[in-house]
Design an enzyme around this catalytic site. Structure first.
Site, mmCIF file in Angstrom:
data_model
loop_
_atom_site.group_PDB
_atom_site.id
_atom_site.type_symbol
_atom_site.label_atom_id
_atom_site.label_comp_id
_atom_site.label_asym_id
_atom_site.label_seq_id
_atom_site.Cartn_x
_atom_site.Cartn_y
_atom_site.Cartn_z
ATOM 1 N N LYS A 1 -38.776 23.036 1.662
ATOM 2 C CA LYS A 1 -38.833 21.624 2.006
ATOM 3 C C LYS A 1 -39.644 21.417 3.277
ATOM 4 O O LYS A 1 -39.200 21.792 4.354
ATOM 5 C CB LYS A 1 -37.420 21.085 2.218
ATOM 6 C CG LYS A 1 -36.638 20.925 0.926
ATOM 7 C CD LYS A 1 -35.240 20.390 1.186
ATOM 8 C CE LYS A 1 -35.229 18.981 1.713
ATOM 9 N NZ LYS A 1 -35.760 17.985 0.783
ATOM 10 N N TYR B 1 -18.582 11.839 2.648
ATOM 11 C CA TYR B 1 -19.669 11.196 1.900
ATOM 12 C C TYR B 1 -20.711 12.197 1.410
ATOM 13 O O TYR B 1 -21.021 12.294 0.231
ATOM 14 C CB TYR B 1 -20.350 10.132 2.779
ATOM 15 C CG TYR B 1 -21.599 9.578 2.159
ATOM 16 C CD1 TYR B 1 -21.522 8.516 1.255
ATOM 17 C CD2 TYR B 1 -22.854 10.128 2.419
ATOM 18 C CE1 TYR B 1 -22.667 8.030 0.641
ATOM 19 C CE2 TYR B 1 -23.995 9.641 1.809
ATOM 20 C CZ TYR B 1 -23.897 8.592 0.925
ATOM 21 O OH TYR B 1 -25.010 8.117 0.307
ATOM 22 N N HIS B 2 -21.252 12.952 2.368
ATOM 23 C CA HIS B 2 -22.389 13.824 2.042
ATOM 24 C C HIS B 2 -21.986 15.005 1.179
ATOM 25 O O HIS B 2 -22.802 15.606 0.515
ATOM 26 C CB HIS B 2 -23.054 14.300 3.328
ATOM 27 C CG HIS B 2 -23.370 13.165 4.240
ATOM 28 N ND1 HIS B 2 -22.436 12.628 5.108
ATOM 29 C CD2 HIS B 2 -24.481 12.420 4.388
ATOM 30 C CE1 HIS B 2 -22.963 11.626 5.756
ATOM 31 N NE2 HIS B 2 -24.204 11.461 5.348
ATOM 32 N N HIS C 1 -32.084 16.969 2.956
ATOM 33 C CA HIS C 1 -31.381 16.832 1.681
ATOM 34 C C HIS C 1 -31.884 17.894 0.721
ATOM 35 O O HIS C 1 -32.884 17.721 0.045
ATOM 36 C CB HIS C 1 -31.588 15.431 1.101
ATOM 37 C CG HIS C 1 -30.925 14.376 1.929
ATOM 38 N ND1 HIS C 1 -31.573 13.731 2.943
ATOM 39 C CD2 HIS C 1 -29.672 13.890 1.906
ATOM 40 C CE1 HIS C 1 -30.731 12.878 3.512
ATOM 41 N NE2 HIS C 1 -29.567 12.951 2.910
ATOM 42 N N ASP D 1 -36.638 16.411 6.466
ATOM 43 C CA ASP D 1 -35.621 15.982 5.519
ATOM 44 C C ASP D 1 -34.698 17.139 5.175
ATOM 45 O O ASP D 1 -35.140 18.198 4.775
ATOM 46 C CB ASP D 1 -36.336 15.447 4.271
ATOM 47 C CG ASP D 1 -35.383 15.228 3.122
ATOM 48 O OD1 ASP D 1 -34.221 14.876 3.393
ATOM 49 O OD2 ASP D 1 -35.815 15.384 1.976
ATOM 50 N N TYR E 1 -26.968 -0.271 5.884
ATOM 51 C CA TYR E 1 -27.615 0.867 6.549
ATOM 52 C C TYR E 1 -29.106 0.559 6.645
ATOM 53 O O TYR E 1 -29.796 0.514 5.622
ATOM 54 C CB TYR E 1 -27.362 2.117 5.710
ATOM 55 C CG TYR E 1 -27.918 3.399 6.269
ATOM 56 C CD1 TYR E 1 -27.541 3.838 7.534
ATOM 57 C CD2 TYR E 1 -28.776 4.195 5.528
ATOM 58 C CE1 TYR E 1 -28.018 5.039 8.035
ATOM 59 C CE2 TYR E 1 -29.257 5.396 6.025
ATOM 60 C CZ TYR E 1 -28.873 5.813 7.286
ATOM 61 O OH TYR E 1 -29.352 7.007 7.776
#
Lengths: 355, 675
Positions: free
Chosen positions: B547, B176-177, B553, B551, B22
């Site tokens: 945040k 995945y996430h 996350h 981003d 990646y």
């Protein structure tokens, strides 16, 4: 370190200086004794007695179960009030327009988003703000998240005072709460107009309404109108339920279907319905009732049932309040009641209320 | 291909899976050079990392792009960037995976146009667009449009590629996430399968009803093109069982719900990036063995082996990995595939009671949880439910680590260590993107806009808007999207055009519903402190958590928010994607006593000082604390800029952070420390 000057903040609000609002709210929420003195001074400056009339802002309660789409609805309403609805509201009797401080046209809006407090920690997670779209450079909007405090479905005393103060400065003051039933009743105590928000297919509101668990709101909003049939059916069912409760005629509760996401629908109709309701009210009477009810509630939360008894009971307290000058703000009314118990305790000697 | 009766071996050794890294950063040109070097090292496919502005549909000169350009990936703003990115790489042969979701249709369009320039027709293109928007709402945060139009875009892309780009995997349904956000194996299976159902249902609605039964045949092909992107944690036996369980459920779903019969279409195909959540900042060299074990989880059993693998680098919890770090991870794959005997056997778990038992357990759990999601009305409607469940799982995981019940070597156990030579160099063993990149990209995109035929672009965007507005039409959005790419429109323009039609959206935060932490002794002490602070302040201490930047996350920020509530603070959780101006306005309006900011994208050097500046301008004087992937050498500069405290992944004890924050508030208000 000198504390905040309540009277100065109150004066600024009276003059529609919206930048005074955050500091005013900090003060009104505070339970520190010195702050509470200043809070009284602040509320005095925005009381009908000083203003010469009721605070001009329209106090709108918006409530409904979680997930009903309140935040998205409020985003759309906010947008409408700030921009879209600017010229369409010539009928609005007392707007505070023309204060020149807001960066956009339209009506200025304060939103108090009330979230429940955790019973475990007393803390709260005020997540709604994240879901209301606002332009940070627009000084004509204020969004404040507040915790409900200890009582279930309740409004913290600070919130009640905040609504009174903000209504002097902003054109519209929204109180948003979560829940149906109890929460809605509390909001109805402080708001001029109450809108209950439901999503399509939610049968519980219908049941509450029929069973009389919830009071009939001034407007019922069915969100997610884009869902089509199911939204239409919900709207129809609610209208039928209202009719069966005997609500009809010009003052009847309007049921409005809205789609808050593009293509936005029904927001203008809702805004008009809110305005119409407000125009139909005897605002002086409504507010006076609100102030007296708030005062009684705050007095009780401070002094408890024992405090009430020393006034001669709830009915006697209500009677005392009804005799007061209608221009007094709720803090001043609380002070009046407190003076009464002090007098009584003096006369009776050493009995400590609440000891 | 399976072995004969007597030999336990395959008659022919299996071909290795596709190996990717990646990668992408700074500019298209720099990333192109990196790709070519990686391919020369034996990497067999590309995995493109786009920067956050590209992922969320913003050009480099957008206010929200500030500090993020070229950071976590490559900026691709128009067809010229895509051509530069793929220069000298034969797109007819290459297999390219693009981690792109909200703007997937757009990036695929740019890729198709870049291939045209190389003389390669779209029929020959091979690769994958991630394109799973539901998990963006749940876990990753790079969404751009509300759920309904997002699903329409995805359905259109699938319908388009099945017909015109037949070797393309239009969507990688991501579990995945979900694991990165704290999902348990059961949740990972159930939510990703439910997401796939939502997507397939949407496609069926879009292409189905297509008169003549062609829709049904097409559904088989559509089902066969859906692949998954999974995660594997360090509990590698259970993780392997999870993949076997997913294969079984997937086949069942295909047969029962969509009437698929062709066994080729029913095969569960997945690529993988192994777990980053469990990688530690403390003793980061230990991450290498974690990564190796996780790679085993997805390769050990032949009947559930990954088709494509990319491994994280050992230093992900420290910052952005350098080419050398990524090479190390590629070499792990190569040793596994070429040195070991892994690829010589049929499925080694066939007949294993333990494995079958684990698989059965996971299937049963997943079925039950999928039923709950279905009761909510499907994955799209169940986003708030799933989000809250994930936040809660993650909270439990963190509590277990804090309590030492879940061992993390080098972090909560065996923490004595020698100093690491790996992080001893000047930059602390990570990649630092040149801050000049952003200014360069801004100039570049402006020059691109000035240079093109504006009328053609305007017409193409107007056509895009028209098709987007026709909600019920069967016109495929990919067609005007490709035309706009060809005309030279930019990423920001494409996304803005659609935002104007579709509206914008903020996903639920999930924090409000998170259950309270069990009250232990430490928590009780902190609640006492909060109560006494409340007496002094007059109000309950109030914290703003948010945040800045693009981003998405949000796990860390969410956990801080939940714990702050649990110690008794009033918490304003602002969610993701905030500009410094928004944070300042919120802090002012909310009257908070302290602000907590979280950044994982490496843009803290730009964004944190910008927030402090904005607070200053708004006249808000409250302490700011920062958490995230902050390299050691950036801590002092941030403190100089006015930050009161900095927390990094090694500060895993959230209760300790809370106690710190309370102390900071006390100091600011001149209140003596708690004993």
């Amino acid at each position: 370190m000198s504390g905040p000057d309540g009277a100065a903040l109150g004066k600024r609000l009276r003059e529609h200086d919206l930048s005074a609002a955050p500091a005013a709210l900090n003060l009104l929420e505070s339970r520190a004794p010195s702050d509470r003195e200043q809070a009284k001074a602040l509320l005095h400056e925005v009381s009908p007695a000083v203003l010469g009339h009721e605070a001009p802002g329209h106090i709108v309660g918006v409530t409904g179960p979680p997930g009903a789409g309140k935040s998205t609805l409020l985003s759309a309403l906010l947008d409408y009030w700030r921009v879209g609805g600017a010229e369409k509201n010539a009928s609005e009797p007392q707007t505070a327009a023309g204060n020149g401080r807001a960066t956009k046209g339209g009506r200025t809006v304060a939103m108090l988003a009330v979230d429940p407090s955790s019973k475990h920690s007393g803390g709260s997670l005020l997540g709604d703000r994240a879901r209301i779209d606002f332009d940070p450079s627009d000084t004509g909007v204020l969004i404040r998240s507040t915790a409900a405090g200890e009582r279930l479905g309740g409004l913290a005393p600070g919130t009640r005072s905040a609504v009174q103060a903000l209504a002097a400065a902003f054109d519209i003051v929204v109180i948003e709460t979560v829940g149906v039933g109890q929460a809605e009743t509390e909001v109805a105590d402080v708001a001029d107009t109450v809108a209950v928000v439901v999503q399509p297919g939610s049968g519980d509101v219908l049941q509450f309404l029929k069973a009389g668990i919830m009071e009939t709101p001034d407007a019922l909003v069915v969100t997610k109108a884009d869902l089509g049939q199911i939204a239409l059916r919900t709207r129809r069912d609610l209208s039928a339920a209202l009719r069966s409760l005997g609500a009809s005629g010009p003052a009847a509760t309007r049921v409005i279907a809205v789609s808050s996401l593009p293509p936005v629908e029904g927001i203008d109709e809702l805004a008009r319905a809110l305005d119409d309701h407000r125009a139909s009210l005897d605002i002086a009477q409504t507010r006076l009732r609100t102030r007296r009810a708030s005062a009684l509630l705050e007095f009780t939360s401070e002094h408890g049932e024992r405090g009430l008894r020393s006034l001669g009971g709830r009915r006697e307290a209500q009677r005392l309040l009804d005799q007061q000058d209608p221009g007094l703000d709720s803090q001043a009314l609380v002070a009046e009641l407190e003076r009464k118990i002090e007098k009584k305790t003096e006369r009776m000697g050493s009995v400590e209320p609440g000891a | 291909m399976s072995g004969d009766q007597h030999s336990p071996r395959l008659t022919e050794r299996d071909r290795p899976w596709m190996m990717r890294t990646y990668a992408g950063h700074s500019t298209a040109k720099a990333s192109n050079e990196l790709y070519r070097r990686n391919l020369a090292k034996g990497q067999t496919g590309l995995s493109v990392a786009f920067d956050l502005p590209t992922q969320t549909g913003h050009d480099p000169d957008d206010e929200l792009a500030r500090g993020e350009v070229g950071k976590v990936g490559v900026p691709v703003s128009h067809r010229g960037d895509m051509e530069a990115l793929m220069e000298g790489i034969p797109l007819g042969e290459m297999n390219t995976s693009m981690t792109i979701n909200a703007t997937a249709a757009w990036l695929l369009a740019l890729y198709i146009v870049a291939a045209e320039e190389q003389g390669v027709p779209q029929e020959r293109l091979q690769g994958t667009t991630q394109n799973d928007i539901i998990k963006e709402f749940l876990a990753r945060g790079t969404y751009a449009f509300p759920p309904a139009p997002s699903m329409r875009l995805i359905a259109d892309m699938i319908a388009y590629t099945v017909q015109h780009v037949p070797k393309w995997n239009p969507i990688n349904v991501c579990s995945y996430h979900l694991q990165e956000a704290g999902a348990t194996p059961v949740q990972e299976i159930a939510y990703s399968m439910s997401n796939a159902v939502a997507v397939l249902d949407a496609v069926r609605e879009r292409i189905g009803g297509a008169n003549d039964g062609r829709g049904e045949k097409l559904m088989g092909e559509v089902f066969g093109r859906i692949s998954f992107f999974v995660n594997a944690g360090v509990r590698f036996i259970e993780e392997h069982a999870k993949l076997r369980a997913m294969g079984i459920l997937w086949e069942e779903l295909g047969r029962e719900r969509y009437g698929v019969e062709d066994p080729r279409h029913l095969r569960f195909r997945y690529g993988v990036q192994v777990n980053s959540l469990g990688l530690t900042e403390a003793q980061p060299e230990n991450n290498v063995q974690r990564i190796v074990l996780e790679a085993l989880a997805v390769t050990l059993g032949r009947s559930a082996r990954a088709r494509a693998i990319q491994l994280p680098a050992w230093n992900e919890a420290l910052g952005l990995p350098r080419p050398w770090d990524q090479q190390w991870s590629l070499r792990i794959q190569q040793v596994l595939a070429y040195e070991t005997d892994l690829l010589e056997y049929p499925d080694i778990f066939e007949g294993s009671k333990v494995m079958d038992g684990l698989v059965q357990e996971l299937i049963e759990g997943a079925r039950a949880e999928m039923a709950v999601v279905a009761e909510h009305g499907g994955a799209v409607e169940a986003v708030p439910y799933m989000k809250a469940a994930l936040v809660d799982s993650h909270r439990q995981r963190i509590s277990r680590i804090e309590a030492g019940e879940q061992v993390v070597v080098g972090q909560n156990r065996f923490i004595e260590t020698e100093s690491s030579p790996l992080t001893a160099d000047g930059e602390g063993g990570i990649l630092v993107v040149d801050p000049a990149v952003e200014a360069h990209q801004i100039e570049e995109v402006r020059a691109w806009r000035a240079d093109r035929d504006q009328q053609t672009v305007d017409a193409a965007l107007a056509e895009l808007a028209r098709v987007a507005r026709e909600e019920d039409s069967k016109e495929n959005l990919m067609v005007p999207t490709i035309a706009a790419a060809r005309a030279g429109a930019t990423t920001g323009e494409w996304a803005r055009t659609l935002r104007e039609v579709f509206g914008s959206y903020r996903a639920p935060t999930g924090v409000g519903e998170a259950s309270a932490a069990p009250a232990d002794h430490e928590l009780a002490g902190l609640r006492e402190q909060v109560a006494s602070l409340q007496e002094t302040l007059g109000r309950r201490p109030k914290i703003l958590v948010g945040k800045p930047g693009l981003d998405g996350h949000s796990n860390g920020a969410e956990q801080i928010a939940v714990r702050a509530r649990d110690v008794g603070m009033d918490v304003v959780y602002e969610g993701i994607r905030l500009t410094p101006a928004q944070i300042a306005a919120s802090a002012l309006q909310e009257g908070v006593h302290v602000i907590g900011l979280s950044i994982l994208s490496g843009s803290h050097r730009e964004l944190i000082p910008a927030v402090i500046e904005a607070l200053h301008e708004a006249g808000v004087d409250v302490p700011v604390v920062v958490g995230g992937i902050i390299p050691e050498q950036d801590v002092e500069p941030l403190k100089k800029a006015g930050v009161a405290a900095v927390y990094t992944p090694k500060d895993f004890e959230i209760t300790k952070i809370m106690s710190d924050i309370l102390e900071i508030v006390r100091q600011r208000h001149g209140v003596p420390s708690a004993a």
